[in-house]
Each structure stands twice: as C-alpha cells, then as structure tokens.
Write a protein that holds these residues in place. Structure first.
Motif, short mmCIF file in Angstrom:
data_model
loop_
_atom_site.label_atom_id
_atom_site.label_comp_id
_atom_site.label_asym_id
_atom_site.label_seq_id
_atom_site.Cartn_x
_atom_site.Cartn_y
_atom_site.Cartn_z
N GLY A 123 -3.74 3.53 -7.18
CA GLY A 123 -2.73 2.49 -7.28
C GLY A 123 -2.36 1.90 -5.93
O GLY A 123 -2.23 0.67 -5.78
N VAL A 124 -2.17 2.75 -4.92
CA VAL A 124 -1.82 2.26 -3.59
C VAL A 124 -2.95 1.44 -3.00
O VAL A 124 -2.71 0.38 -2.39
CB VAL A 124 -1.47 3.45 -2.66
N ALA A 125 -4.19 1.87 -3.19
CA ALA A 125 -5.32 1.09 -2.69
C ALA A 125 -5.38 -0.28 -3.37
O ALA A 125 -5.61 -1.30 -2.71
CB ALA A 125 -6.63 1.86 -2.92
N SER A 126 -5.15 -0.32 -4.68
CA SER A 126 -5.18 -1.58 -5.40
C SER A 126 -4.05 -2.51 -4.95
O SER A 126 -4.27 -3.72 -4.72
CB SER A 126 -5.05 -1.32 -6.91
N MET A 127 -2.82 -1.98 -4.79
CA MET A 127 -1.71 -2.80 -4.33
C MET A 127 -1.95 -3.32 -2.92
O MET A 127 -1.62 -4.49 -2.60
CB MET A 127 -0.41 -1.98 -4.37
N THR A 128 -2.53 -2.49 -2.07
CA THR A 128 -2.80 -2.92 -0.70
C THR A 128 -3.81 -4.06 -0.68
O THR A 128 -3.65 -5.04 0.07
CB THR A 128 -3.33 -1.74 0.13
N ARG A 129 -4.86 -3.96 -1.51
CA ARG A 129 -5.84 -5.05 -1.57
C ARG A 129 -5.21 -6.35 -2.07
O ARG A 129 -5.50 -7.43 -1.56
CB ARG A 129 -7.02 -4.64 -2.46
#
Length: 276
Positions: A123-129
């Motif tokens: 989730g954090v990787a997706s939000m960061t992208r």
C-alpha cells in the motif's frame, strides 16, 4: 558462525540453543571442537546471552570500529491541527510514510520505509507512486516494495536494484531488518513501533553505513505506546536494548530435543548428556 545473535530469544531462542548443543555434542563425539563466533550490533550483555545460547564460556569483544556517520533522528507525530480550535486529527502512519517517502525521492534521497505488514508494504509503495506521478512521473518506476512471499529471484532482483540505485525508495516489512548488507542509503522511515528497541536500532542502521550523514524518522501510529515514544525520546535514545531472554532448560522444549539427540547417538552416560 552465528549472525544477528540478538534474535535468538524466547521459545525460538530455546530451540536454537538446543540445536547448537546437539551439534556440539555430535562434533565432540566425532573428535571435533569447532570455534563459535557470534555477532550482533544490538545485543545486551553479549557474553551472558551467548553463553546461555551455546552452553559454554565465551570471550566478549565489544570494541566497535564500524564507521559511525552523523545521523539525524526525528520522532514524528502525524497530526492535522484543524481549524477553529478543532480537535487534532491523527493521520495514519502509512499514509504519512508515503508522503515522506515521495518527498525524499523527489529530493534525490534513497530511502527505505519499514511498515508492519505485507499489505502495508504494498500500500505504501502504491501511494508513493501515485504521489510521484504528480511531482515527477519519471520517478514512479523507482519505487518498489519488498516483503516475505516473493520468490528468491524476485528478492535478489530487488536487492540488486537497490544497490545499483535504480530503486530510490523501497517499502518493506521487517524482512530487510536483518540478513542483508545495504549501504549508501540516505534515509529510513519507520511507520509504527517495531516491537523492540533492538529492532528500532537495526532498522535505523540500514541508512548511514558509510561516511555520509543519514536521516532516520519514526512515525507514530494512533497508539498509546507510539505516542509515549514520541513524547519521551529518552525512552529509546538513552535506554539500552532489551536483553535476550530465553530458558535453554525449558522442559517442554528440551524433552523432544533430548529424544532427537538420543536418535543421533545414545545418551548412555553423564558425558553424553552434559551438553544439555
């Protein structure tokens, strides 16, 4: 060679201790006496902990010659103060981690973000992208996630990309806390208390292993323990790491190991069982 000796605690530590003693017993039976070397950056009372683990006297070496660059530590309480004297709103630690991660990547800083679950890592990787698409779309592919469950070749590819710099930000569970040498990172972000001071310092230590200064940020969740840590920095900055507590003579654990040892070769006299 026993690496990361501080992780051998509790029931796990008792099992590992029994396995080591069984191994040393077999070596003694075959006429071998191996030297055991253990290492850890965050073990309390190393001589006591290792002596309990292997069942023999040890020689303690505590001089630290590793490079120690300057590290800035920030304890972060993600609050929206609101308007018109409204009550502060606590933002989620994962959302805050994604925003900080995006800012650090946009600033050219290679960063590792530790989260509490596999789902949060993705989730954090997706939000960061998503955030980087609005800042600089070219940076979107430099963000990835790392967690248990990946195939070995997938993990090796991610680790290689992190080392060569093609990955600028990695959101991970504690799978990257131990067992891999990552140097050259500029910053570490920790979303939520990792459980122990030992784990906290292990995660902080992922950045700043060379001569360059590093940044370490702990983001508090909406949790009493996390709030206490932020409001009382001395509870982590001035306190020693936890002791490795386990009982190698726990009868529930030791019984099956004695059966296994007897199957390796008979327990016939006092010498045969002195390892336990």
């Amino acid at each position: 060679m026993i690496d990361e000796a501080h992780v051998y605690r509790g029931v796990f530590g008792a099992h590992v201790s029994a396995v080591i003693r069984r191994l040393r017993r077999v070596c003694d039976h075959l006429g071998s006496s191996p030297v055991i070397i253990a290492a850890s950056a965050t073990v309390a009372d190393p001589a006591i902990a290792l002596q309990r683990l292997i069942g023999d006297r040890v020689f303690e070496v505590t001089d630290d010659y590793s490079p120690t660059p300057e590290r800035t530590i920030a304890l972060w309480q993600p609050l929206d103060l609101g308007l018109d004297n409204a009550e502060p709103v606590h933002r989620t630690a994962t959302t805050e981690a994604a925003h900080i991660l995006a800012d650090l990547v946009a600033d050219g800083r290679q960063t590792l973000a530790f989260v509490r679950s596999r789902r949060a890592a993705e989730g954090v990787a997706s939000m960061t992208r998503d955030l980087l698409r609005e800042i600089d779309p070219e940076l979107v592919d430099s963000v990835s996630s790392y967690r248990g469950g990946y195939l070995p070749e997938e993990r090796r590819a991610i680790e290689g990309s992190l080392r060569d710099g093609s990955i600028r930000a990695l959101s991970t569970t504690n799978a990257l806390e131990l067992g891999i040498d990552i140097s050259g990172l500029d910053a570490v972000v920790i979303a939520g208390w990792p459980g122990t001071r030992s784990s906290l310092w292990q995660q902080f230590g992922r950045a700043g292993r060379g001569d360059a200064p590093a940044l370490a940020i702990f983001i508090a969740r909406e949790d009493p323990l996390d709030a206490f840590v932020v409001e009382h920095p001395s509870s982590i900055l001035d306190a020693p790491v936890e002791a490795s507590v386990f009982d190698p003579a726990n009868p529930v654990i030791l019984g099956p190991h004695l059966c296994a040892a007897a199957s390796e070769f008979p327990l016939t006299d006092d010498k045969a069982i002195r390892w336990f």
